[in-house]
Design a protein around this motif. Structure first.
Motif, PDB file in Angstrom:
ATOM      1  N   SER A 121      35.457  43.596  35.357  1.00  0.00           N
ATOM      2  CA  SER A 121      36.590  42.997  36.068  1.00  0.00           C
ATOM      3  C   SER A 121      36.939  43.802  37.314  1.00  0.00           C
ATOM      4  O   SER A 121      37.353  43.229  38.317  1.00  0.00           O
ATOM      5  N   GLN A 122      36.710  45.116  37.259  1.00  0.00           N
ATOM      6  CA  GLN A 122      36.970  45.899  38.484  1.00  0.00           C
ATOM      7  C   GLN A 122      35.955  45.547  39.573  1.00  0.00           C
ATOM      8  O   GLN A 122      36.285  45.534  40.762  1.00  0.00           O
ATOM      9  N   HIS A 123      34.749  45.225  39.133  1.00  0.00           N
ATOM     10  CA  HIS A 123      33.713  44.837  40.106  1.00  0.00           C
ATOM     11  C   HIS A 123      34.141  43.593  40.902  1.00  0.00           C
ATOM     12  O   HIS A 123      33.788  43.442  42.070  1.00  0.00           O
ATOM     13  N   ILE A 124      34.927  42.738  40.263  1.00  0.00           N
ATOM     14  CA  ILE A 124      35.369  41.505  40.923  1.00  0.00           C
ATOM     15  C   ILE A 124      36.101  41.818  42.232  1.00  0.00           C
ATOM     16  O   ILE A 124      35.910  41.141  43.237  1.00  0.00           O
ATOM     17  N   ILE A 125      36.926  42.871  42.222  1.00  0.00           N
ATOM     18  CA  ILE A 125      37.657  43.164  43.463  1.00  0.00           C
ATOM     19  C   ILE A 125      36.866  44.052  44.417  1.00  0.00           C
ATOM     20  O   ILE A 125      37.153  44.098  45.600  1.00  0.00           O
ATOM     21  N   ASP A 126      35.855  44.724  43.889  1.00  0.00           N
ATOM     22  CA  ASP A 126      35.069  45.592  44.776  1.00  0.00           C
ATOM     23  C   ASP A 126      33.866  44.871  45.361  1.00  0.00           C
ATOM     24  O   ASP A 126      33.171  45.405  46.221  1.00  0.00           O
ATOM     25  N   ARG A 127      33.590  43.674  44.874  1.00  0.00           N
ATOM     26  CA  ARG A 127      32.334  43.026  45.227  1.00  0.00           C
ATOM     27  C   ARG A 127      32.281  42.672  46.715  1.00  0.00           C
ATOM     28  O   ARG A 127      33.307  42.451  47.355  1.00  0.00           O
ATOM     29  N   LYS A 128      31.027  42.614  47.190  1.00  0.00           N
ATOM     30  CA  LYS A 128      30.822  42.274  48.608  1.00  0.00           C
ATOM     31  C   LYS A 128      30.331  40.830  48.724  1.00  0.00           C
ATOM     32  O   LYS A 128      30.252  40.286  49.807  1.00  0.00           O
ATOM     33  N   TYR A 129      29.902  40.228  47.617  1.00  0.00           N
ATOM     34  CA  TYR A 129      29.467  38.824  47.655  1.00  0.00           C
ATOM     35  C   TYR A 129      29.780  38.150  46.344  1.00  0.00           C
ATOM     36  O   TYR A 129      30.089  38.802  45.363  1.00  0.00           O
TER      37      TYR A 129
ATOM     38  N   ASP B  22      24.016  45.280  45.875  1.00  0.00           N
ATOM     39  CA  ASP B  22      25.451  45.319  45.633  1.00  0.00           C
ATOM     40  C   ASP B  22      25.779  45.378  44.146  1.00  0.00           C
ATOM     41  O   ASP B  22      26.818  44.949  43.713  1.00  0.00           O
ATOM     42  N   ARG B  23      24.865  45.864  43.350  1.00  0.00           N
ATOM     43  CA  ARG B  23      25.119  45.901  41.922  1.00  0.00           C
ATOM     44  C   ARG B  23      25.079  47.323  41.422  1.00  0.00           C
ATOM     45  O   ARG B  23      24.840  47.536  40.245  1.00  0.00           O
ATOM     46  N   SER B  24      25.274  48.267  42.369  1.00  0.00           N
ATOM     47  CA  SER B  24      25.125  49.653  41.974  1.00  0.00           C
ATOM     48  C   SER B  24      25.923  49.947  40.710  1.00  0.00           C
ATOM     49  O   SER B  24      25.461  50.638  39.826  1.00  0.00           O
ATOM     50  N   ASN B  25      27.123  49.357  40.618  1.00  0.00           N
ATOM     51  CA  ASN B  25      27.912  49.661  39.431  1.00  0.00           C
ATOM     52  C   ASN B  25      27.672  48.658  38.302  1.00  0.00           C
ATOM     53  O   ASN B  25      28.359  48.682  37.310  1.00  0.00           O
ATOM     54  N   LEU B  26      26.719  47.743  38.482  1.00  0.00           N
ATOM     55  CA  LEU B  26      26.443  46.784  37.403  1.00  0.00           C
ATOM     56  C   LEU B  26      25.061  46.984  36.799  1.00  0.00           C
ATOM     57  O   LEU B  26      24.644  46.189  35.953  1.00  0.00           O
ATOM     58  N   THR B  27      24.363  48.034  37.207  1.00  0.00           N
ATOM     59  CA  THR B  27      23.020  48.258  36.663  1.00  0.00           C
ATOM     60  C   THR B  27      23.094  48.454  35.147  1.00  0.00           C
ATOM     61  O   THR B  27      22.136  48.196  34.442  1.00  0.00           O
ATOM     62  N   GLN B  28      24.251  48.895  34.680  1.00  0.00           N
ATOM     63  CA  GLN B  28      24.404  49.082  33.235  1.00  0.00           C
ATOM     64  C   GLN B  28      24.229  47.772  32.456  1.00  0.00           C
ATOM     65  O   GLN B  28      24.016  47.793  31.256  1.00  0.00           O
ATOM     66  N   PHE B  29      24.334  46.632  33.163  1.00  0.00           N
ATOM     67  CA  PHE B  29      24.209  45.339  32.468  1.00  0.00           C
ATOM     68  C   PHE B  29      22.812  44.731  32.602  1.00  0.00           C
ATOM     69  O   PHE B  29      22.598  43.590  32.219  1.00  0.00           O
ATOM     70  N   LYS B  30      21.871  45.503  33.170  1.00  0.00           N
ATOM     71  CA  LYS B  30      20.545  44.953  33.460  1.00  0.00           C
ATOM     72  C   LYS B  30      19.908  44.325  32.211  1.00  0.00           C
ATOM     73  O   LYS B  30      19.344  43.244  32.263  1.00  0.00           O
TER      74      LYS B  30
END
Ligand code: FPP
Ligand code: MG
Length: 353
Positions: free
Chosen positions: A345-353, A32-40
């Protein structure tokens, strides 16, 4: 089990690690981090720093701590601190070490919260109170909270430390307020918002404000980042409350319907109740408050909330909070870091967990 603590004293602990079920095995920062991989890159360094805490003489501290910090913690708070430091052009070598303060405080609060809630699952694994018992879970929380203070003290930065002290006080007040309103079917939206602001949003806000403080930024910059974190934090908890009615245990990392079972009347139910006929509302309230409820009753209420439209309304409110949060960044010129904070912050509303 009898557990030898630090070789000095033998105490009875509830159990050894039960085998961790396949569905609980670490999803860490991957799924569920597809859009957060940029922060790896950031997550990797934050995680390395987080484990440095375990230089304790007492092996059990490390055992419980690693168990608790593992699992799929989001590391949202340390990441927000790192990014706000970057946004304020602070690149001190202590940034990642300081970022752990926010994960330690958060984890300490969850350890305590799980005792209060008698929770069974946390971060996709059996919660520490289930594995080691309440006493050990509380003490581990004390350890992590104290560790965060000790790291903060090394900054020698009074405004930074004051912000942390004020933050943990507000969190505790929020938690006490929540406790006082357990099973309160008349709780108002305003009071509920006050509680979620204190118990959740305040720490996210502090992570952002402290990024500005440690950078020596202007007061106005600090206030904007504090508001950014506050609004993002409120959206975060709104989505948390919503996922409790919509998600599944495997994805969410904790059982769904948990709030209701714990007597927490959150916004999905507050909105749903406000639309029921008085008689129907009274019937449900009596059923719950007399503790005659069965699993079917819980399922019925969850279905009622799901059908009611409250969830769409809350998702929309969370979206507005995130939009407001992003507008708090208007004072900063466009940069990769500003875009990162927007994505986060957009991830906050799209997150699944
Ligand atoms: C989880 O909320 C709990 C919190 C966000 C805060 C808990 C705060 C305290 C116990 C007081 C402060 C303590 C310290 C150590 C600073 P939730 O119960 O809604 O979420 P959950 O479903 O994940 O349990
Ligand atoms: Mg809880």
């Amino acid at each position: 089990m009898r557990y030898n603590v630090g070789g000095r004293k033998t105490v009875n602990l509830k159990t050894v690690h039960p085998p961790i079920k396949k569905e609980f095995q670490d999803k860490k920062m991957g799924s569920d981090r597809s859009n957060l991989t940029q922060f790896k890159k950031h997550f990797d360094i934050i995680n390395q720093e987080l484990y440095k805490v375990f230089d304790s003489r007492v092996p059990l501290v490390e055992e419980i701590g690693k168990h608790t910090l593992l699992g799929h913690g989001k590391r949202l708070r340390p990441l927000m601190f790192v990014l706000t430091c970057e946004l304020c052009n602070y690149h001190g070598k202590d940034v990642y070490r300081l970022s752990t303060i926010f994960e330690y405080i958060h984890t300490a609060s969850l350890l305590h919260d799980d005792v209060l809630d008698n929770a069974e699952i946390r971060r996709n694994r059996p919660s520490a109170n289930q594995v080691w018992g309440n006493h050990a879970a509380i003490l581990e929380g004390d350890f992590l909270l104290t560790k965060s203070i000790s790291i903060a003290l090394r900054t020698n930065n009074l405004p930074f430390m004051t912000k942390l002290a004020d933050t943990t006080l507000r969190m505790t007040e929020g938690q006490i307020q929540e406790l006082a309103h357990t099973d309160d079917w008349d709780i108002s939206r305003d009071l509920h918002m006050e509680i979620i602001t204190a118990k959740t949003a305040i720490l996210i806000s502090a992570a952002c404000a402290c990024g500005a403080i440690i950078s020596g930024a202007e007061a106005e910059t600090g206030e904007s980042l504090e508001q950014f974190g506050l609004k993002a934090g409120i959206a975060f908890q709104l989505i948390d409350d919503l996922l409790d009615y919509t998600s599944s245990e495997e994805v969410f990392g904790k059982p769904v319907g948990k709030d209701l079972k714990e007597g927490k009347i959150t916004l999905p139910l507050i909105y749903t109740l406000s639309q029921l006929e008085t008689a129907e509302r009274k019937r449900l309230e009596d059923l719950f408050l007399n503790h005659r409820r069965t699993d079917d009753d819980y399922r019925d209420i969850i279905d009622l909330v799901r059908r009611n439209g409250a969830l769409d309304r809350i998702r929309e409110e969370a979206r507005i909070y995130v939009t407001d949060a992003i507008s708090c960044l208007d004072m900063f010129p466009d940069s990769a870091t500003k875009r990162d904070l927007t994505t986060l912050s957009q991830h906050i509303i799209d997150r699944k967990y």
